[in-house]
Design a protein around this motif. Structure first.
Motif, short mmCIF file in Angstrom:
data_model
loop_
_atom_site.label_atom_id
_atom_site.label_comp_id
_atom_site.label_asym_id
_atom_site.label_seq_id
_atom_site.Cartn_x
_atom_site.Cartn_y
_atom_site.Cartn_z
N HIS A 5 101.08 -4.42 -25.96
CA HIS A 5 99.94 -4.50 -26.87
C HIS A 5 100.36 -3.84 -28.18
CE1 HIS A 5 97.41 -5.61 -23.49
NE2 HIS A 5 97.97 -4.61 -22.83
N GLY A 6 99.98 -4.46 -29.29
CA GLY A 6 100.35 -3.88 -30.57
C GLY A 6 99.42 -4.24 -31.69
N TRP A 7 99.57 -3.50 -32.76
CA TRP A 7 98.81 -3.76 -33.99
C TRP A 7 99.59 -3.21 -35.17
CZ3 TRP A 7 97.52 0.51 -36.87
CH2 TRP A 7 97.51 1.74 -36.20
N VAL A 8 99.35 -3.82 -36.33
CA VAL A 8 99.95 -3.37 -37.57
C VAL A 8 98.92 -3.50 -38.69
CG1 VAL A 8 101.76 -3.75 -39.30
CG2 VAL A 8 102.24 -4.21 -36.89
N THR A 9 98.74 -2.46 -39.46
CA THR A 9 97.99 -2.53 -40.71
C THR A 9 99.01 -2.74 -41.82
OG1 THR A 9 96.19 -1.13 -39.92
CG2 THR A 9 96.49 -1.27 -42.31
N VAL A 10 98.81 -3.79 -42.61
CA VAL A 10 99.78 -4.18 -43.64
C VAL A 10 99.43 -3.50 -44.96
CG1 VAL A 10 100.76 -6.11 -44.94
CG2 VAL A 10 100.16 -6.39 -42.51
N ARG A 11 100.40 -2.74 -45.47
CA ARG A 11 100.24 -2.07 -46.77
C ARG A 11 101.58 -2.11 -47.48
NH1 ARG A 11 97.35 3.43 -46.24
NH2 ARG A 11 97.14 3.09 -48.46
N GLU A 12 101.52 -2.33 -48.76
CA GLU A 12 102.75 -2.45 -49.54
C GLU A 12 103.54 -1.15 -49.57
OE1 GLU A 12 104.38 -3.67 -53.97
OE2 GLU A 12 102.24 -3.67 -53.60
N THR A 13 102.86 -0.04 -49.79
CA THR A 13 103.56 1.23 -49.97
C THR A 13 102.77 2.36 -49.30
OG1 THR A 13 104.48 2.77 -51.60
CG2 THR A 13 102.43 1.65 -52.21
N TYR A 14 103.45 3.44 -49.08
CA TYR A 14 102.79 4.63 -48.52
C TYR A 14 102.43 5.62 -49.62
CZ TYR A 14 107.82 5.55 -48.44
OH TYR A 14 109.14 5.62 -48.75
N LYS A 15 102.67 5.27 -50.88
CA LYS A 15 102.31 6.15 -51.98
C LYS A 15 100.81 6.12 -52.19
CE LYS A 15 106.73 5.86 -54.08
NZ LYS A 15 107.67 4.99 -54.62
N ALA A 16 100.20 7.28 -52.30
CA ALA A 16 98.75 7.39 -52.35
C ALA A 16 98.14 6.80 -53.62
CB ALA A 16 98.33 8.85 -52.20
N ALA A 17 98.75 6.99 -54.75
CA ALA A 17 98.16 6.57 -56.02
C ALA A 17 98.77 5.26 -56.48
CB ALA A 17 98.37 7.65 -57.08
N TYR A 18 98.59 4.21 -55.69
CA TYR A 18 99.19 2.93 -56.02
C TYR A 18 98.19 1.83 -55.74
CZ TYR A 18 102.70 -0.72 -56.36
OH TYR A 18 103.41 -1.82 -56.74
N ASP A 19 98.03 0.92 -56.70
CA ASP A 19 97.13 -0.21 -56.53
C ASP A 19 97.93 -1.40 -56.05
OD1 ASP A 19 95.09 -2.03 -56.58
OD2 ASP A 19 94.98 -2.17 -58.76
N GLU A 20 97.78 -1.74 -54.78
CA GLU A 20 98.60 -2.81 -54.22
C GLU A 20 97.89 -4.16 -54.23
OE1 GLU A 20 97.94 -2.37 -49.47
OE2 GLU A 20 99.40 -1.07 -50.40
N GLU A 21 96.69 -4.25 -54.73
CA GLU A 21 95.98 -5.51 -54.69
C GLU A 21 96.68 -6.60 -55.50
OE1 GLU A 21 91.81 -5.60 -54.94
OE2 GLU A 21 91.57 -3.69 -53.94
#
Length: 134
Positions: A5-21
């Protein structure tokens, strides 16, 4: 038998102050391209409340190309979108490395996949099941 069983949340970066939209559509398209290359494993990448994710499960008699595809995609997501994070829980009751009585946990964080010790469901006997007394 394999239970995964698995899951992944997709995010471009782990930097807190970044707008990935601005980039998320491109990232989702790249992940979808990776999914489209797979032979068996075809999870759906979905969005909920503005967050992209995947969820998946596998039940199989043994480790095979299906489980290899899952781990390959998991690693690819870490390369494409290193801010992604998630877990895979794997139970293999025929594991040949002494882990047949425990879940194996694979953590995706900061672009890397690492195996971790399961603290919640292992050892399978007696946490989940009783010892076979026959």
């Amino acid at each position: 038998m394999i239970e995964l069983h698995g899951w992944v949340t997709v995010r471009e970066t782990y930097k807190a102050a970044y707008d990935e939209e601005d980039h998320i559509d491109m990232i989702v398209a790249q992940i979808q391209d990776e999914i489209d290359k797979l032979c068996w494993f075809q999870p759906q990448i979905k969005a909920m409340n503005g967050e992209w994710f995947l969820q998946f499960s596998l039940y199989s008699n043994r480790k095979d190309s299906r489980s290899q595809e899952i781990f390959g995609l998991y690693r690819s997501i870490g390369e494409i979108a290193p801010g992604s994070y998630g877990l895979i829980y794997l139970y293999d009751d025929e594991d040949r490395e002494g882990r047949e009585n425990q879940f194996q946990v694979y953590m995706l964080a900061r672009g890397c996949v690492e195996e971790r010790e399961d603290l919640y469901l292992s050892p399978v006997i007696p946490v989940i099941e009783d010892q076979d007394e026959s």
